[in-house]
Design an enzyme around this catalytic site. Structure first.
Site, short mmCIF file in Angstrom:
data_model
loop_
_atom_site.label_atom_id
_atom_site.label_comp_id
_atom_site.label_asym_id
_atom_site.label_seq_id
_atom_site.Cartn_x
_atom_site.Cartn_y
_atom_site.Cartn_z
N CYS A 184 0.82 -1.23 0.00
CA CYS A 184 0.00 0.00 0.00
C CYS A 184 0.85 1.26 0.00
O CYS A 184 0.32 2.36 -0.19
CB CYS A 184 -0.95 -0.01 1.19
SG CYS A 184 -2.13 -1.38 1.17
N HIS B 32 -8.98 3.78 -2.06
CA HIS B 32 -7.62 3.29 -1.88
C HIS B 32 -7.17 2.38 -3.03
O HIS B 32 -7.02 1.16 -2.87
CB HIS B 32 -7.54 2.53 -0.54
CG HIS B 32 -6.18 2.06 -0.16
ND1 HIS B 32 -5.00 2.64 -0.62
CD2 HIS B 32 -5.79 1.02 0.65
CE1 HIS B 32 -3.97 2.00 -0.11
NE2 HIS B 32 -4.41 1.00 0.66
#
Length: 525
Positions: A87, A348
């Site tokens: 991430c 995201h």
């Protein structure tokens, strides 16, 4: 002795709207990348031909997607590096682009991130080899066991549980973070979700993993973001001072022994990585966390935002709940955290997240964030985290403040008064019943200029108008910064009188009702 590293500036940023995976048929990763890069180049006022190298981040895709994403923009033969770091992929591309410039290998580098994701919770793509987070999951299993919930909310939710057990934090503190971020995203046209929810709606949404409800968890998303970075020489040679945002410091940390050896779920999800990277940034920049105005941090789950407040030094360890209760994480408080809506509401797309954070901070520091604008923002802090593990922390400020157009000229309180007007448009009738008066605000800025607003809470359903020479029942003259303090609750009406913060003409009893009209907009910011 090593040669001093060159300063690095962000001169152009761009991003797509983040979308639910598969919602747009024309949104394959080259389409996303082209949109984000074109916007970044347009923002900088530069052609693609000036880009000398590119770092392209994505997590899901075959080898060479970085090249394929940029070929529709131009076949210039430049080096293109494919980046995958969980991430934290987008901010890792930023780190590499920065290093290429500060080390003298290039003068203008593109950092790009994108993701085309599957719907639903994240899952492992390969089952015939060791999973990168196998040891992390082992910590979770030893501390809280494994349930049938998706593994990432289990990991971060367990970090939240640990914080609750250790410091007395409540489930409501996590819900307040999600309420704030959904509220912030209402003003972000690039956000995947723009719905505003009450605290009760956040708390009563479907439980994913105690204490995290669905509205406290980030979604999977499609999208892209990009940034154009360059050296100081390139900035000056191309007259880019008006757009240039200096990367004051940028540090990456990876897992430490404490991640696995201390049986802590907070440390397993990156708390010590965050502390290490943040400490290095503050040490190298000479800035303290207390100087920061606006923060974009990795709120993949509300629990991670809460523990990150402490990891970044925004409050003492164990005091994040108190910080939330004071409102020091939103407009009118000490910091504005995730004005974009954060991962929880903005979305995201893994490879794009870090670059979208960079874009938001650049817009904030330039005064270009529209309804999301943090008044007077001068120092921006970024935090991007990936399990397995990587954490990037960065500080930004304007590179050439005297060259930036005065987009923030006039009172800093102007966005707050706009929000008062918005509140009156919704609930003016009730406020008129409570107040029954007309205020004239004369706000003085540091340069001596005075701007006037009339807030009518006497007639009809109320109104706000701007301009000199208007008449009311009560005229209040005050400094711009004092209005901001009053909006944040740092000044009560009575205290303001005694300290001489306000100059009152007319109905002083009416002036004592100031908090009636200031507090409602604060709750909507």
């Amino acid at each position: 002795m090593a040669a001093p590293r060159r300063k690095v500036y962000v001169v152009g940023v761009g991003m797509t709207k983040f979308e639910k995976p598969g919602r747009r048929e024309d949104f394959d990763y080259p389409d996303m990348a082209k949109e984000a890069v074109t916007k970044a180049l347009t923002d900088a006022g530069l052609p693609y031909t000036v880009i000398q190298q590119a770092a392209v981040g994505y997590c899901y895709g075959d080898s060479g997607c970085g090249q394929r994403s940029l070929y529709p923009i131009g076949l210039t033969g430049i080096p293109i590096y494919n980046v995958n770091n969980a991430c934290a992929t987008g901010s890792t591309a930023l780190v590499l682009a920065k290093q290429l410039i500060e080390g003298g290998s290039a003068d203008c580098v593109l950092a790009l991130g994108f993701e085309k994701m599957d719907r639903g919770s994240l899952s492992s793509k390969y089952t015939d080899r060791v999973n990168p987070v196998q040891d992390h999951v082992g910590v979770l299993a030893d501390r809280y066991g494994i349930s049938g919930a998706p593994i990432t909310p289990q990991m971060f939710g367990s970090a939240g549980r640990e914080h609750m057990e250790k410091y007395g934090t409540t489930a409501e503190h996590f819900a307040k973070i999600a309420e704030k971020n959904h509220r912030h995203s209402a003003n972000n046209p690039n956000s995947q979700f723009r719905d505003v929810y009450t605290l009760d709606q956040i708390k009563s949404s479907r439980m994913v993993y105690e204490p995290l409800t669905k509205l406290q968890c980030c979604p999977t998303s499609d999208g892209s973001a990009a940034a154009v970075l360059c050296s100081e020489e390139f900035v000056k040679r191309n007259n880019l001072q008006k757009k240039a945002v200096l990367i004051v410091a940028m540090e990456m940390a990876t897992d430490l022994p404490s991640t696995f050896k201390e049986g802590s779920c907070m440390k397993m999800v990156g708390y010590d990585m965050t502390k290490k990277a943040a400490a290095a940034v503050y040490a190298k920049s000479g800035h303290t966390p207390q100087e920061v105005d606006v923060v974009e941090l990795h709120d993949c789950f509300s629990a991670n935002e809460l523990i990150t407040y402490e990891g970044l030094g925004l409050c003492p360890e164990g005091k994040a709940g108190e910080m939330i209760d004071r409102g020091d994480n939103t407009y009118g408080g000490k910091y504005v955290i995730n004005p974009s809506g954060g991962l929880i509401s903005k979305g995201h797309p893994l490879g794009a997240t870090g670059l979208a954070q960079c874009a938001e901070l650049c817009w904030q520091l330039r005064g270009e964030a529209d309804l999301r604008q943090v008044p007077g923002a001068k120092l921006g802090l970024q935090h991007n985290l990936g399990l397995g593990g990587a954490c990037v922390v960065s500080l930004y400020k304007l590179g050439f403040p005297s060259s930036v157009p005065s987009v923030m000229s006039g009172p800093q309180c102007a966005p707050l008064i706009d929000l008062i007007a918005e509140e009156i448009s919704k609930n003016g009738a009730d406020l008129v019943k409570k107040v029954k008066g007309i205020y004239i605000f004369k706000i003085k800025t540091s340069d001596g200029a005075v701007t006037e607003w009339k807030i009518d809470l006497k007639n009809g359903t109320g109104s706000v108008t701007k301009g000199p020479g208007q008449k009311g029942n009560c005229t209040i003259t005050m400094k711009d910064e004092d209005f901001m303090d009053m909006a944040s609750g740092k000044l009560s009406g009575q205290k303001a009188f005694f300290e001489g913060k306000l100059k009152i003409a007319g109905n002083t009893a009416l002036a004592m009702k100031l908090q009636t009209i200031i507090k409602p907009p604060k709750s909507k910011l």
